[in-house]
Motif scaffolding. Structure first.
Motif, short mmCIF file in Angstrom:
data_model
loop_
_atom_site.label_atom_id
_atom_site.label_comp_id
_atom_site.label_asym_id
_atom_site.label_seq_id
_atom_site.Cartn_x
_atom_site.Cartn_y
_atom_site.Cartn_z
N LEU A 1 28.09 32.83 50.40
CA LEU A 1 28.89 31.72 49.89
C LEU A 1 28.43 31.41 48.47
N HIS A 2 29.37 31.09 47.60
CA HIS A 2 29.00 30.69 46.24
C HIS A 2 30.00 29.68 45.71
N TRP A 3 29.67 29.08 44.60
CA TRP A 3 30.63 28.20 43.94
C TRP A 3 30.42 28.31 42.44
N HIS A 4 31.41 27.84 41.68
CA HIS A 4 31.24 27.79 40.23
C HIS A 4 31.92 26.55 39.67
N PRO A 5 31.26 25.88 38.72
CA PRO A 5 31.91 24.76 38.03
C PRO A 5 33.25 25.21 37.44
N SER A 6 34.21 24.28 37.44
CA SER A 6 35.58 24.63 37.04
C SER A 6 36.27 23.35 36.57
N SER B 1 38.69 33.52 45.77
CA SER B 1 38.63 34.71 46.61
C SER B 1 39.18 35.87 45.82
N GLY B 2 38.31 36.74 45.38
CA GLY B 2 38.76 37.87 44.56
C GLY B 2 38.98 37.43 43.13
N GLY B 3 39.28 38.42 42.28
CA GLY B 3 39.52 38.13 40.88
C GLY B 3 38.30 38.41 40.03
N MET B 4 38.29 37.89 38.85
CA MET B 4 37.29 38.14 37.81
C MET B 4 37.38 39.62 37.38
N LEU B 5 36.84 39.88 36.20
CA LEU B 5 36.95 41.22 35.62
C LEU B 5 35.63 41.97 35.78
N ALA B 6 35.75 43.23 36.17
CA ALA B 6 34.57 44.09 36.09
C ALA B 6 34.22 44.27 34.62
N ILE B 7 32.94 44.36 34.31
CA ILE B 7 32.51 44.47 32.91
C ILE B 7 31.38 45.49 32.79
N ALA C 1 39.95 36.36 55.44
CA ALA C 1 39.49 35.59 56.61
C ALA C 1 38.67 34.39 56.16
N LEU C 2 37.79 34.62 55.19
CA LEU C 2 36.95 33.53 54.69
C LEU C 2 37.76 32.56 53.83
N ALA C 3 38.72 33.09 53.07
CA ALA C 3 39.50 32.24 52.17
C ALA C 3 40.25 31.16 52.94
N LYS C 4 40.80 31.56 54.08
CA LYS C 4 41.57 30.61 54.90
C LYS C 4 40.70 29.43 55.34
N PRO D 1 30.61 40.49 52.64
CA PRO D 1 31.77 39.58 52.61
C PRO D 1 31.39 38.28 51.87
N THR D 2 32.22 37.91 50.90
CA THR D 2 31.86 36.83 49.98
C THR D 2 33.04 35.89 49.77
N ILE D 3 32.75 34.59 49.69
CA ILE D 3 33.81 33.64 49.35
C ILE D 3 33.24 32.57 48.41
N GLY D 4 34.09 32.11 47.48
CA GLY D 4 33.62 31.14 46.49
C GLY D 4 34.51 29.92 46.37
N PHE D 5 33.90 28.84 45.89
CA PHE D 5 34.63 27.60 45.61
C PHE D 5 34.55 27.29 44.12
N GLY D 6 35.62 26.69 43.61
CA GLY D 6 35.56 26.08 42.29
C GLY D 6 35.67 24.58 42.49
N ALA D 7 34.89 23.80 41.74
CA ALA D 7 35.00 22.34 41.86
C ALA D 7 35.18 21.75 40.46
N ALA D 8 35.91 20.64 40.41
CA ALA D 8 36.32 20.04 39.13
C ALA D 8 35.16 19.32 38.45
N THR D 9 34.27 20.10 37.84
CA THR D 9 33.13 19.53 37.12
C THR D 9 33.43 19.35 35.64
N PHE D 10 34.44 20.09 35.16
CA PHE D 10 34.84 19.99 33.75
C PHE D 10 36.10 19.13 33.68
N VAL D 11 36.20 18.29 32.67
CA VAL D 11 37.41 17.51 32.45
C VAL D 11 38.60 18.48 32.34
N PRO D 12 39.73 18.18 33.01
CA PRO D 12 40.88 19.10 32.95
C PRO D 12 41.22 19.52 31.51
N GLY D 13 41.35 20.82 31.31
CA GLY D 13 41.63 21.35 29.97
C GLY D 13 40.39 21.91 29.30
#
Ligand code: ZN
Ligand code: ZN
Length: 453
Positions: free
Chosen positions: A159-164, A171-177, A295-298, A366-378
């Motif tokens: 499980l992970h999360w990232h400020p957003s 669930s999924g996304g981000m670019l390989a680098i 499965a985890l995203a749901k 198997p990995t799932i992540g959350f984003g939470a509103a830590t940054f002011v919108p925009g």
């Protein structure tokens, strides 16, 4: 969620301290030590200096299956020092700052872990809970070396999360680098008297740049290739015998990126051949894209909706409005959006995105992540506006939302073995026919000084 509330004041303090330390990748000594101290005091056992990373650690509670892991990060970014005020005002000019909010990320993940541990104890839950203190997310690929050391091998779900700037499931996304430093070695000579005796390393860099620009038309349009020249010679009247380019290439698919990377290496070799210089390539980092898990995203979506968002106090709303004045008006988002949770969306490769070494973890567990509103919108990550938010109550309240969502998702995983096996089945499905491989050479050790060159 109540257990998270009980511990939240303590971990908000931890997040404030890490925000002040603002230490960069592989140098997060104080930040890592503070989180270790908090988790040890809460009853976790510690393994430190994991995978040859002095600031990497694993905190463990419980035993047996399932093994549920929560990821923590705590590194800062160069040049983004900023006070928690709505106009540009560095605490120390040019110093690092938490413009990606990893002070909140590491502290919020620890807050979740401590609450889950209390829950496990009270309810006599069997299983293993781990907190992974993962250094150098920003360009150091800290988690890749941890994967290689085998420390994720027995983990069932990560499980992970990232400020957003929104509350949403990741669930999924981000670019390989892949990022690398290309150094060309030539022969110095007087540029007027004896240019014929020189071989220019700068010529090689410029030809390499041209090669990249011509290749750009012939890669999928979702690719990203960007570079800078960090050394282009010493003086115009000396044929440069040393020149250096740093380059990042990205793609929504690790497999596509591997093919693009082989072509970039050919261009570099071609440039060396054309100029009779020699080439030295040093891979700096390599992160995979994130493999989603349906499965985890749901379950994660249901849980984040159960936690819900939050509404700004009048003082926070004033701060947010003032901060939004520093953004182009078309980017200033709706302040009410922090009270809501975004619907679960299928992954869109055309959405603007960045990269993370969480991707490599998701290719292995198997990995799932959350984003939470830590940054002011925009407000976007990697900006002074983001540093301002992550040092004050808006960021801290978002962190508590994330901790609750992580904690109740861990609770679900510990209490429902079917969910753990469904997550595994979805992972197997997504990984069918794919093999995880990193561009980082197998014998390479963590680049502990990558921020100092
Ligand atoms: Zn970042
Ligand atoms: Zn980040």
């Amino acid at each position: 969620m109540k257990l998270v509330d009980q511990h939240s004041a303590e971990y908000i303090e931890t997040s404030k301290k890490i925000w002040q330390f603002a230490e960069m990748g592989y140098h997060e000594e104080k930040s890592s030590a503070l989180l270790q101290q908090d988790l040890k005091a809460a009853g976790f056992s510690l393994e430190t200096g994991v995978a040859g990373e002095p600031t990497g650690f694993i905190a463990t509670f419980g035993q047996g299956k399932p093994v549920i892991a929560i990821l923590g990060e705590f590194d800062a970014l160069p040049g983004l020092s900023q006070a928690s005020v709505p106009d540009r005002s560095p605490v120390v000019s040019g110093a690092p700052g938490h413009g990606c909010g990893h002070n909140l990320l590491g502290s919020g993940a620890a807050l979740a872990a401590v609450a889950v541990k209390d829950y496990m104890e009270t309810n006599h839950v069997t299983g293993t809970l781990r907190y992974y203190g993962t250094p150098a997310e920003e360009g150091g690929s800290g988690k890749v070396y941890m994967i290689r050391a085998g420390v994720f091998r027995d983990v069932d779900v990560v499980l992970h999360w990232h400020p957003s700037n929104a509350n949403s499931i990741q669930s999924g996304g981000m670019l390989a680098i892949v990022s690398a430093r290309f150094t060309f070695h030539g022969v110095a000579a007087h540029a007027a008297i004896s240019p014929d005796r020189g071989r220019s390393a700068l010529d090689a860099i410029m030809l390499m740049g041209n090669g990249i620009e011509f290749m750009r038309e012939h890669v999928p349009s979702t690719s990203r290739i960007h570079y800078i020249i960090t050394n282009g010679g010493a003086a115009p009247n000396i044929v440069p015998d040393l020149a250096t380019m740093e380059l990042y290439a990205r793609s929504p698919s690790l497999i596509t990126l591997d093919n693009i990377w082989k072509r970039i290496e050919k261009i570099a070799e071609g440039a060396a051949m054309m100029t009779e210089t020699t080439l030295e390539t040093k891979i700096q980092s390599s992160d995979a894209n994130i493999v989603g898990n349906d499965a985890l995203a749901k379950v994660a979506q249901k849980n984040l909706e159960e936690v819900g968002g939050f509404t700004y106090t009048p003082a926070e709303a004033k701060f947010a409005q003032d901060l939004q004045k520093s953004l182009p008006p078309e980017f200033a988002g709706n302040l009410e959006s922090t009270a809501t949770v975004q619907p679960l969306k299928p992954y869109d490769p055309n959405m603007p995105s960045a990269s993370t070494d969480v991707g490599d973890v998701s290719w292995n567990v198997p990995t799932i992540g959350f984003g939470a509103a830590t940054f002011v919108p925009g407000v976007a990550a990697h900006s002074w506006q983001a540093t301002a938010c992550t040092g004050m109550s808006i960021g801290q309240r978002g962190m508590v939302i994330a901790a609750k969502a992580l904690a109740i998702t861990a609770e679900d995983l510990f209490s429902d073995p079917k969910l753990v096996s469904a997550a595994r089945a979805d992972f197997e499905l997504k990984m069918k026919g794919k093999n995880y491989a990193s561009q980082i050479p197998p014998n390479q050790t963590p680049p502990l000084d990558y921020r100092s060159h």
